[in-house]
Design a protein around this motif. Sequence first.
Motif, PDB file in Angstrom:
ATOM      1  N   LYS A 255      48.047  46.090  30.067  1.00  0.00           N
ATOM      2  CA  LYS A 255      47.981  45.987  28.726  1.00  0.00           C
ATOM      3  C   LYS A 255      46.648  45.229  28.375  1.00  0.00           C
ATOM      4  O   LYS A 255      46.088  45.674  27.286  1.00  0.00           O
ATOM      5  N   HIS A 256      45.983  44.661  29.461  1.00  0.00           N
ATOM      6  CA  HIS A 256      44.475  44.162  29.327  1.00  0.00           C
ATOM      7  C   HIS A 256      43.500  44.779  29.961  1.00  0.00           C
ATOM      8  O   HIS A 256      42.322  44.351  29.981  1.00  0.00           O
ATOM      9  N   ILE A 257      43.667  46.012  30.205  1.00  0.00           N
ATOM     10  CA  ILE A 257      42.453  46.867  30.746  1.00  0.00           C
ATOM     11  C   ILE A 257      41.778  47.288  29.462  1.00  0.00           C
ATOM     12  O   ILE A 257      42.286  48.040  28.520  1.00  0.00           O
ATOM     13  N   LYS A 258      40.443  47.199  29.630  1.00  0.00           N
ATOM     14  CA  LYS A 258      39.573  47.755  28.437  1.00  0.00           C
ATOM     15  C   LYS A 258      39.125  48.875  28.701  1.00  0.00           C
ATOM     16  O   LYS A 258      39.302  50.048  28.083  1.00  0.00           O
ATOM     17  N   LYS A 259      38.620  49.273  30.030  1.00  0.00           N
ATOM     18  CA  LYS A 259      38.022  50.612  30.269  1.00  0.00           C
ATOM     19  C   LYS A 259      38.014  50.841  31.791  1.00  0.00           C
ATOM     20  O   LYS A 259      37.967  49.819  32.636  1.00  0.00           O
ATOM     21  N   LEU A 260      37.833  51.952  32.244  1.00  0.00           N
ATOM     22  CA  LEU A 260      37.767  52.456  33.669  1.00  0.00           C
ATOM     23  C   LEU A 260      36.432  53.083  33.968  1.00  0.00           C
ATOM     24  O   LEU A 260      35.908  53.597  33.069  1.00  0.00           O
ATOM     25  N   GLN A 261      35.661  52.419  34.878  1.00  0.00           N
ATOM     26  CA  GLN A 261      34.244  52.895  34.961  1.00  0.00           C
ATOM     27  C   GLN A 261      34.064  52.959  36.778  1.00  0.00           C
ATOM     28  O   GLN A 261      34.109  51.952  37.345  1.00  0.00           O
ATOM     29  N   GLY A 262      34.112  54.412  37.204  1.00  0.00           N
ATOM     30  CA  GLY A 262      34.081  54.731  38.309  1.00  0.00           C
ATOM     31  C   GLY A 262      35.478  54.097  39.251  1.00  0.00           C
ATOM     32  O   GLY A 262      36.458  54.464  38.781  1.00  0.00           O
ATOM     33  N   TYR A 263      35.224  53.066  40.113  1.00  0.00           N
ATOM     34  CA  TYR A 263      36.354  52.468  40.821  1.00  0.00           C
ATOM     35  C   TYR A 263      36.571  50.901  40.352  1.00  0.00           C
ATOM     36  O   TYR A 263      36.756  50.193  41.122  1.00  0.00           O
ATOM     37  N   ARG A 264      36.141  50.768  39.067  1.00  0.00           N
ATOM     38  CA  ARG A 264      36.475  49.412  38.666  1.00  0.00           C
ATOM     39  C   ARG A 264      36.999  49.407  37.408  1.00  0.00           C
ATOM     40  O   ARG A 264      36.403  50.344  36.529  1.00  0.00           O
ATOM     41  N   LEU A 265      37.721  48.506  37.091  1.00  0.00           N
ATOM     42  CA  LEU A 265      38.333  48.055  35.684  1.00  0.00           C
ATOM     43  C   LEU A 265      37.719  47.005  35.026  1.00  0.00           C
ATOM     44  O   LEU A 265      37.325  46.050  35.695  1.00  0.00           O
TER      45      LEU A 265
END
Length: 238
Positions: A203-213
């Motif tokens: 629920k607290h994921i803002k965005k996915l960038q490559g292989y990092r959250l």
Amino acid sequence: MKSRKVFIVEDELHIQRALIQLLQDEHPQLEIVGTAESKEKAIPLIQELQPDLLFLDVQLPDGTGFDIMNEVDLKKLKIIFITAYSEYAIKAIKLSAVDYLLKPFLPDELTEAIQKAEKIIELESVSKSNSSGKKVFIKTKMESFYVELDNIIYLKADGNYTHIFLLEGNKDILIAKTLKYFEDTLPEDCFLRVHQSYLVNTKHIKKLQGYRLSMLNEHSVEISRRKKPIIMNILQRH
């Protein structure tokens, strides 16, 4: 006080017999389901009998009580160490033992240790049966309390410890339990093991960038390659 199953691992038979007698006289609510004098005998019996409370000597003929802790499921097991060696106390506390009794211990010390174990068992039971399913029981060295699941952003492994990062106050709580323990305890529909070192509240994921959250507290969490498709699917649904 509810009936609890007790197992005793103690190689000095006179101490083992004295402890059994004391438990039978002073704590009849406790059912002694078995005893052992060695690591080899103790491990299969503990796994079979599934006691609630384990009285565990440190020094055994074929190893230590810590060896037993490494080989049995500790999720439901509460451990009270009984030993003549005070130098092991810090290690026992780090491994989340309920108490550490130095031989010869007094009946009042035994009672206090049992009451501590009972309180923890009851609090964990309430946490697991919570009808809303929105809280988890947390125990640190200094205190025990509940944490709202929605308040947990992510958890990070640190050896046999886990850092819990909270939304409220941007706090970090250090708990003497492994990340695997929390992976097994927290609800799968909210928490995902994205890496060997990280368990995140989806629920607290803002965005996915490559292989990092990127998480709500602006921290960056590494993910494994095989978990990326699962995370992308979760983000699409959100």
